[in-house]
Design a protein around this motif. Sequence first.
Motif, short mmCIF file in Angstrom:
data_model
loop_
_atom_site.label_atom_id
_atom_site.label_comp_id
_atom_site.label_asym_id
_atom_site.label_seq_id
_atom_site.Cartn_x
_atom_site.Cartn_y
_atom_site.Cartn_z
N ALA A 1 26.00 11.83 14.85
CA ALA A 1 25.67 11.64 13.43
C ALA A 1 26.09 12.81 12.55
O ALA A 1 25.89 12.76 11.34
N ALA A 2 26.68 13.85 13.14
CA ALA A 2 27.01 15.04 12.34
C ALA A 2 28.03 14.73 11.25
O ALA A 2 27.85 15.12 10.09
N VAL A 3 29.11 14.06 11.60
CA VAL A 3 30.16 13.78 10.62
C VAL A 3 29.61 12.90 9.50
O VAL A 3 29.88 13.15 8.31
N ASP A 4 28.85 11.88 9.84
CA ASP A 4 28.27 11.02 8.81
C ASP A 4 27.38 11.81 7.87
O ASP A 4 27.37 11.57 6.65
N ALA A 5 26.62 12.77 8.41
CA ALA A 5 25.74 13.58 7.57
C ALA A 5 26.54 14.43 6.59
O ALA A 5 26.20 14.53 5.40
N TRP A 6 27.60 15.07 7.09
CA TRP A 6 28.40 15.90 6.18
C TRP A 6 29.07 15.06 5.10
O TRP A 6 29.15 15.47 3.94
N SER B 1 40.55 3.61 -0.83
CA SER B 1 41.60 3.22 -1.76
C SER B 1 41.76 4.27 -2.87
O SER B 1 40.77 4.75 -3.42
N PRO B 2 43.00 4.61 -3.22
CA PRO B 2 43.22 5.54 -4.34
C PRO B 2 42.67 5.01 -5.66
O PRO B 2 42.37 5.79 -6.56
N GLU B 3 42.54 3.70 -5.77
CA GLU B 3 42.04 3.11 -7.01
C GLU B 3 40.53 3.20 -7.13
O GLU B 3 39.98 3.02 -8.22
N GLY B 4 39.85 3.44 -6.04
CA GLY B 4 38.41 3.51 -6.08
C GLY B 4 37.91 4.87 -6.56
O GLY B 4 38.68 5.77 -6.86
N SER B 5 36.60 5.03 -6.57
CA SER B 5 36.01 6.30 -6.98
C SER B 5 35.98 7.26 -5.81
O SER B 5 36.19 6.88 -4.65
N ARG B 6 35.72 8.51 -6.11
CA ARG B 6 35.58 9.54 -5.07
C ARG B 6 34.50 9.12 -4.08
O ARG B 6 34.67 9.23 -2.85
N GLU B 7 33.39 8.66 -4.58
CA GLU B 7 32.28 8.26 -3.71
C GLU B 7 32.67 7.07 -2.83
O GLU B 7 32.30 7.03 -1.64
N GLU B 8 33.41 6.14 -3.37
CA GLU B 8 33.85 4.98 -2.57
C GLU B 8 34.80 5.40 -1.47
O GLU B 8 34.76 4.84 -0.36
N ARG B 9 35.65 6.38 -1.75
CA ARG B 9 36.57 6.86 -0.71
C ARG B 9 35.81 7.53 0.43
O ARG B 9 36.14 7.37 1.60
N ILE B 10 34.77 8.28 0.08
CA ILE B 10 33.98 8.92 1.13
C ILE B 10 33.21 7.87 1.93
O ILE B 10 33.11 7.96 3.16
N ASP B 11 32.68 6.87 1.27
CA ASP B 11 31.99 5.80 1.98
C ASP B 11 32.94 5.06 2.91
O ASP B 11 32.55 4.62 4.01
N ALA B 12 34.19 4.91 2.50
CA ALA B 12 35.17 4.26 3.37
C ALA B 12 35.41 5.10 4.63
O ALA B 12 35.56 4.55 5.73
N ALA B 13 35.41 6.41 4.48
CA ALA B 13 35.56 7.29 5.65
C ALA B 13 34.35 7.16 6.57
O ALA B 13 34.48 7.16 7.81
N ARG B 14 33.16 7.05 5.98
CA ARG B 14 31.95 6.87 6.81
C ARG B 14 32.03 5.56 7.60
O ARG B 14 31.68 5.52 8.78
N ARG B 15 32.49 4.50 6.97
CA ARG B 15 32.62 3.22 7.68
C ARG B 15 33.65 3.32 8.79
O ARG B 15 33.47 2.77 9.89
N GLU B 16 34.75 4.02 8.52
CA GLU B 16 35.79 4.17 9.54
C GLU B 16 35.26 4.93 10.75
O GLU B 16 35.59 4.62 11.89
N TRP B 17 34.41 5.91 10.50
CA TRP B 17 33.79 6.67 11.59
C TRP B 17 32.83 5.78 12.39
O TRP B 17 32.89 5.74 13.61
N ARG B 18 31.98 5.06 11.70
CA ARG B 18 30.89 4.34 12.36
C ARG B 18 31.29 2.97 12.88
O ARG B 18 30.68 2.47 13.84
#
Length: 606
Positions: free
Chosen positions: A119-124, A209-226
Amino acid sequence: MTFTAPDSFTTRPTLQGTFGMSASTHWLATASSQAVLERGGNAFDAAAAAAFVLHVVEPHLNGPGGDMTGIFVTAANPSEPVVLMGQGPAPAAATPEHYRAEGLELVPGAGALAAAVPAAVDAWLMLLRDHGTWELADVLAYAVGYARDGHPVLGRVGATIASVADLFARHWPTSAEQWMPGGRIPQDGEIIRNEAYAAVLDRLAAAGSPEGSREERIDAARREWREGFVARAAVDFLSVPHRHSSGSDHAGVLTLADFASCSAAYEPALTFDFRGHTIAKTGPWGQGPALLQTLAILAGFDDERLDPSTELGAHTILEAQKLAIADREAYYGDAGDTRAGVPLDYLLSEEYAAGRRALITDRASHEFRPGTVPGRTPFVPPLRTEYLAPALAGAAFAGVGEPTVLPTGETRGDTCHIDVVDQWGNMVSATPSGGWLQSSPTIPDLGFCLGSRLQMTWLETGAPSTLAAGRRPRTTLTPTLVLRDGRPVTALGSPGGDQQDQWQLLYLLRTLVGGYTPQQAVDAPALHTTSLPGSFYPRTWTPGGAVVEDRLGDAVIEGLSRRGHVITRAGNWALGRLSAVVSDPETGLLQAAANPRGAQGYAAGR
C-alpha cells in the motif's frame, strides 16, 4: 537544565533557515526533496519525490512493494495532525488455518506468505493528489533518473546482498539476476541501475490522459498500480512456490482482488499532552500509542528521572518502556479486531498510568507484565528465548525478519525515514519500509519484490494481532509529530523496528525536557530494551535485556547491570537512526537534524 549537559561536540550542525528543511536516511533522497522545495514544490511534493528515490537507493531497507506510515499537518489546518495510512491488510486467503496446513508455526519472515497487500505507493500517490502541487511525472523524475541512469550503491546494500547470496543463487534466481548479475555482488560506490523499476514509474506517470486534470492523472496511476500491470505481474509471479524463511517452499496467496480492494486512507492522529506539548501518533494498528503510554507513565516522575544519560533516568525509561510495550502485545491490533477495538482511553488515562508507574522499582524487571483492563483478558504471546523452525533442521536462513539492528549492535540495515517542512507551514513525517530486496523473490517485470509485514501477526487465536483476512498487521512503523499551542513544531522518526519509538522517546525527552538542540539529541547516546517479544520473525525475547551505546559511559552501564538489566554493549555509534525537522511558529525559524550513524542519513535546508 536538570539533564546531563550534552556533549559540546556534534557530528554536524543543527541546520537553520526560513525557506524549507528536509531530512532523511539517505543523502540522495534528502537532496531530491530539497530540490523540489527549491523549484517551488511544497512539503508533500518533496516528501513523495524523496520516497520514490528511497525505493531506488535504499532497496535493502524499503521498496515499492512494501508499506509506509506518515503523519502530517497542512498550512491551512495546522492544528489537526492527520495519519497517512499506507499499511496494507492481509490477503483474503491469509488465514491461520491455511498457514498451519502448510506446516507453519509462525508467519515466515521472508517469502510471499509474509506479504501484506502493498500500500506504500498508493499512499504516496493519494497524498500527492490531495495535498501536493506537482505533476506525477515531475515528482517521479528523480527516482526514474537514479534507476535508469544509475546511482552509487551503498556498501550496506552489497553487504545485505552478500548475506543472502546463497539463497538468491539456489532458490531466488530472479533476485540473483537483479542484484548480483553474473554472480557478482556490487561494491561500495559502484554505479547500479534498475531499468525494470524505471519502466514501472514511466508507465504509472503515463497512465492518465493529458486532457484530464492533475488529480485525474494521479488517480489513473493509482488504478494502474492496484488493478493493472503491477498487480497482474505480482500475483502471477508469486503464485509459484518458492523458498520461505521456514526452510520450506510455498506459493503466495495474494490475488488481483486483494490488490484492487486495498486503498490508502487518512485517519485522525492519536494524541497525548506531555510537558506543554502534544505528541501525535498512529492508532493501535501501529505501535505508536506505546510511546504515548510510556510518556504517560514518565509524566508522573520528576525531571531528574527522565534523563537517559544517567543511571536513574536510563533505568526508569527502560522500565516504563517494558510496561507500555507489554500492553502493546496484549491489547494492540487493527481497529477491526473482533474484540471490539482497543481501550486506548483507559490505557492512556492518568489512573491507569499511575498504577503502571507504581510497578517501577529500583530493580530491572524480567517479567512480561501487561496491565489489567476491565472486561479484557490480556493476550500473552509465546515467550520464546530462541526459536528454530522445524523445517530448517539446523540450517541458517540469512533473510529472515526486518533488516534492523541486531542485539549485538551489528547492523543488517533498517527501515527508512523522511521529514520535510516548507516555508508555508506544511510538515510531514513518514516511515517507508518493507519490500526490502531480501523479503521475497524479485518480480522480474517490476524490478522489486513484495514485503513481509504479516510476520508481525500471530497464528495463535485470541490475540489482538492474530492473522486475519483483511486485517492490517500491527506495524512497527511509527513517525511522530509534535505540536505546541496547536501549532506543529517537530516532525521526527527513525527506522529500527521495535526500537523506533524507544529511540524517538529519547529525542523527545532530551529536547522537550532537557533543552537539547535537535542535532544534540540525535547524536546523544542511545539505548533500548529487548525485554519484549520481537515483532519480527522468529519473535523471540530477552528477559531484562537492554542494549546500550558504550558512549553512555561505564559508570551508567555498570549501574544498570547492578540493577539487574541484562546488558549488551553495542559500540559507540550503533543505535538510533533519527532525523527531524523543526519549526518555530513565532519566529519562522526552521531547523533540521539527521543521523550520523551508518554514514548515509543527511539533512539539508536553507
